[in-house]
Write a protein that holds these residues in place. Structure first.
Motif, PDB file in Angstrom:
ATOM      1  N   VAL A  55      38.972  40.781  37.710  1.00 61.90           N
ATOM      2  CA  VAL A  55      38.842  40.384  39.107  1.00 61.90           C
ATOM      3  C   VAL A  55      40.086  40.851  39.846  1.00 61.90           C
ATOM      4  O   VAL A  55      41.201  40.464  39.501  1.00 61.90           O
ATOM      5  CB  VAL A  55      38.685  38.856  39.254  1.00 61.90           C
ATOM      6  CG1 VAL A  55      38.559  38.473  40.716  1.00 61.90           C
ATOM      7  CG2 VAL A  55      37.493  38.364  38.460  1.00 61.90           C
ATOM      8  N   GLN A  56      39.879  41.698  40.844  1.00 62.68           N
ATOM      9  CA  GLN A  56      40.986  42.224  41.640  1.00 62.68           C
ATOM     10  C   GLN A  56      40.950  41.594  43.022  1.00 62.68           C
ATOM     11  O   GLN A  56      39.960  41.691  43.722  1.00 62.68           O
ATOM     12  CB  GLN A  56      40.891  43.741  41.757  1.00 62.68           C
ATOM     13  CG  GLN A  56      41.946  44.332  42.654  1.00 62.68           C
ATOM     14  CD  GLN A  56      41.743  45.803  42.909  1.00 62.68           C
ATOM     15  OE1 GLN A  56      40.900  46.450  42.302  1.00 62.68           O
ATOM     16  NE2 GLN A  56      42.515  46.349  43.826  1.00 62.68           N
ATOM     17  N   PHE A  57      42.053  40.977  43.404  1.00 62.59           N
ATOM     18  CA  PHE A  57      42.211  40.447  44.752  1.00 62.59           C
ATOM     19  C   PHE A  57      42.981  41.489  45.557  1.00 62.59           C
ATOM     20  O   PHE A  57      44.054  41.942  45.139  1.00 62.59           O
ATOM     21  CB  PHE A  57      42.973  39.129  44.742  1.00 62.59           C
ATOM     22  CG  PHE A  57      42.216  38.010  44.103  1.00 62.59           C
ATOM     23  CD1 PHE A  57      41.298  37.268  44.837  1.00 62.59           C
ATOM     24  CD2 PHE A  57      42.394  37.704  42.771  1.00 62.59           C
ATOM     25  CE1 PHE A  57      40.592  36.233  44.248  1.00 62.59           C
ATOM     26  CE2 PHE A  57      41.697  36.673  42.172  1.00 62.59           C
ATOM     27  CZ  PHE A  57      40.788  35.938  42.914  1.00 62.59           C
ATOM     28  N   SER A  58      42.429  41.888  46.690  1.00 63.33           N
ATOM     29  CA  SER A  58      43.064  42.914  47.504  1.00 63.33           C
ATOM     30  C   SER A  58      42.882  42.582  48.983  1.00 63.33           C
ATOM     31  O   SER A  58      42.211  41.614  49.333  1.00 63.33           O
ATOM     32  CB  SER A  58      42.468  44.287  47.191  1.00 63.33           C
ATOM     33  OG  SER A  58      41.085  44.283  47.468  1.00 63.33           O
ATOM     34  N   THR A  59      43.505  43.388  49.819  1.00 60.55           N
ATOM     35  CA  THR A  59      43.334  43.292  51.270  1.00 60.55           C
ATOM     36  C   THR A  59      43.117  44.696  51.808  1.00 60.55           C
ATOM     37  O   THR A  59      43.354  45.690  51.116  1.00 60.55           O
ATOM     38  CB  THR A  59      44.572  42.666  51.957  1.00 60.55           C
ATOM     39  OG1 THR A  59      45.721  43.457  51.646  1.00 60.55           O
ATOM     40  CG2 THR A  59      44.791  41.233  51.525  1.00 60.55           C
ATOM     41  N   VAL A  85      35.191  43.362  39.405  1.00 60.27           N
ATOM     42  CA  VAL A  85      34.791  42.900  40.734  1.00 60.27           C
ATOM     43  C   VAL A  85      36.038  42.818  41.605  1.00 60.27           C
ATOM     44  O   VAL A  85      37.143  42.585  41.115  1.00 60.27           O
ATOM     45  CB  VAL A  85      34.054  41.543  40.706  1.00 60.27           C
ATOM     46  CG1 VAL A  85      32.755  41.649  39.957  1.00 60.27           C
ATOM     47  CG2 VAL A  85      34.918  40.455  40.131  1.00 60.27           C
ATOM     48  N   GLU A  86      35.831  43.043  42.889  1.00 62.75           N
ATOM     49  CA  GLU A  86      36.947  43.005  43.830  1.00 62.75           C
ATOM     50  C   GLU A  86      36.671  41.944  44.885  1.00 62.75           C
ATOM     51  O   GLU A  86      35.555  41.836  45.400  1.00 62.75           O
ATOM     52  CB  GLU A  86      37.122  44.371  44.483  1.00 62.75           C
ATOM     53  CG  GLU A  86      38.356  44.457  45.336  1.00 62.75           C
ATOM     54  CD  GLU A  86      38.643  45.873  45.792  1.00 62.75           C
ATOM     55  OE1 GLU A  86      39.616  46.030  46.545  1.00 62.75           O
ATOM     56  OE2 GLU A  86      37.917  46.802  45.409  1.00 62.75           O
ATOM     57  N   PRO A 105      48.105  43.829  45.094  1.00 61.45           N
ATOM     58  CA  PRO A 105      46.979  43.382  44.295  1.00 61.45           C
ATOM     59  C   PRO A 105      47.385  42.311  43.287  1.00 61.45           C
ATOM     60  O   PRO A 105      48.508  42.293  42.803  1.00 61.45           O
ATOM     61  CB  PRO A 105      46.547  44.648  43.564  1.00 61.45           C
ATOM     62  CG  PRO A 105      47.801  45.458  43.437  1.00 61.45           C
ATOM     63  CD  PRO A 105      48.604  45.156  44.664  1.00 61.45           C
ATOM     64  N   THR A 106      46.460  41.422  43.020  1.00 70.52           N
ATOM     65  CA  THR A 106      46.564  40.463  41.931  1.00 70.52           C
ATOM     66  C   THR A 106      45.294  40.614  41.105  1.00 70.52           C
ATOM     67  O   THR A 106      44.197  40.701  41.655  1.00 70.52           O
ATOM     68  CB  THR A 106      46.704  39.029  42.453  1.00 70.52           C
ATOM     69  OG1 THR A 106      47.956  38.894  43.127  1.00 70.52           O
ATOM     70  CG2 THR A 106      46.651  38.009  41.329  1.00 70.52           C
ATOM     71  N   THR A 107      45.450  40.663  39.795  1.00 70.69           N
ATOM     72  CA  THR A 107      44.315  40.875  38.898  1.00 70.69           C
ATOM     73  C   THR A 107      44.196  39.707  37.940  1.00 70.69           C
ATOM     74  O   THR A 107      45.190  39.277  37.364  1.00 70.69           O
ATOM     75  CB  THR A 107      44.497  42.180  38.096  1.00 70.69           C
ATOM     76  OG1 THR A 107      44.696  43.259  39.006  1.00 70.69           O
ATOM     77  CG2 THR A 107      43.289  42.463  37.226  1.00 70.69           C
ATOM     78  N   PHE A 108      42.978  39.204  37.785  1.00 71.27           N
ATOM     79  CA  PHE A 108      42.672  38.166  36.806  1.00 71.27           C
ATOM     80  C   PHE A 108      41.846  38.792  35.686  1.00 71.27           C
ATOM     81  O   PHE A 108      40.965  39.611  35.946  1.00 71.27           O
ATOM     82  CB  PHE A 108      41.827  37.049  37.408  1.00 71.27           C
ATOM     83  CG  PHE A 108      42.544  36.100  38.325  1.00 71.27           C
ATOM     84  CD1 PHE A 108      43.908  36.162  38.534  1.00 71.27           C
ATOM     85  CD2 PHE A 108      41.828  35.126  38.990  1.00 71.27           C
ATOM     86  CE1 PHE A 108      44.549  35.274  39.380  1.00 71.27           C
ATOM     87  CE2 PHE A 108      42.453  34.234  39.832  1.00 71.27           C
ATOM     88  CZ  PHE A 108      43.818  34.304  40.030  1.00 71.27           C
ATOM     89  N   VAL A 109      42.109  38.371  34.460  1.00 72.30           N
ATOM     90  CA  VAL A 109      41.218  38.661  33.337  1.00 72.30           C
ATOM     91  C   VAL A 109      40.461  37.365  33.086  1.00 72.30           C
ATOM     92  O   VAL A 109      41.047  36.360  32.697  1.00 72.30           O
ATOM     93  CB  VAL A 109      41.995  39.107  32.085  1.00 72.30           C
ATOM     94  CG1 VAL A 109      41.041  39.298  30.917  1.00 72.30           C
ATOM     95  CG2 VAL A 109      42.777  40.381  32.356  1.00 72.30           C
TER      96      VAL A 109
END
Length: 136
Positions: A55-59, A85-86, A105-109
């Motif tokens: 899971v990628q958090f972006s702007t 998924v973004e 970016p912040t990424t969750f596994v």
């Protein structure tokens, strides 16, 4: 104020700035534990993967997010049961508070059960990401 005192304060401020910058750079992209977060797949356009989900958090204004998007998409395409998924925080700023995302970016596994197993602030290192996926 004497010139010696002014230059001493300026030098001290410069040293503190360099140390803070080095610490931030050192921690950027490192793996951190996921804590007790639970990711809800309804907050993204995709489904959770059978093995794991990246899971990628972006702007929209994030300069490093396209690089991370390409890397995570490649990893997900190569892995069996992996999904990428973004989540665009520009349109969903409430999720930054919910998941404690302070930078992009912040990424969750995320495991198949929705539990966040690892998190990466900044650009994740490929080897650390592989280790996190192997642990799931």
């Amino acid at each position: 104020m004497s010139p010696v005192l002014a230059f001493s304060l300026l030098g001290a401020l410069l040293v503190v700035g360099v140390i803070a910058g080095a610490a931030i750079r050192l921690l950027d992209g490192r793996r951190r534990g996921g804590g007790h977060l639970l990711f809800d797949a309804a907050h993204s356009d995709g489904e959770l993967g059978a093995t794991a989900t990246l899971v990628q958090f972006s702007t929209e204004t994030c300069a490093r997010c396209p690089q991370v998007r390409r890397m995570l998409s490649d990893i997900a395409a190569d892995g069996d049961g992996l999904e990428h998924v973004e989540v665009d925080l520009t349109h969903r700023p409430d999720l930054s508070t919910r998941y404690r995302v302070l930078q992009t970016p912040t990424t969750f596994v995320v495991g198949p059960d929705g539990i966040v197993r690892a998190r990466f602030n900044g650009v994740p290192r490929r080897d650390a990401l592989s280790e996190a996926l192997a642990a799931v």
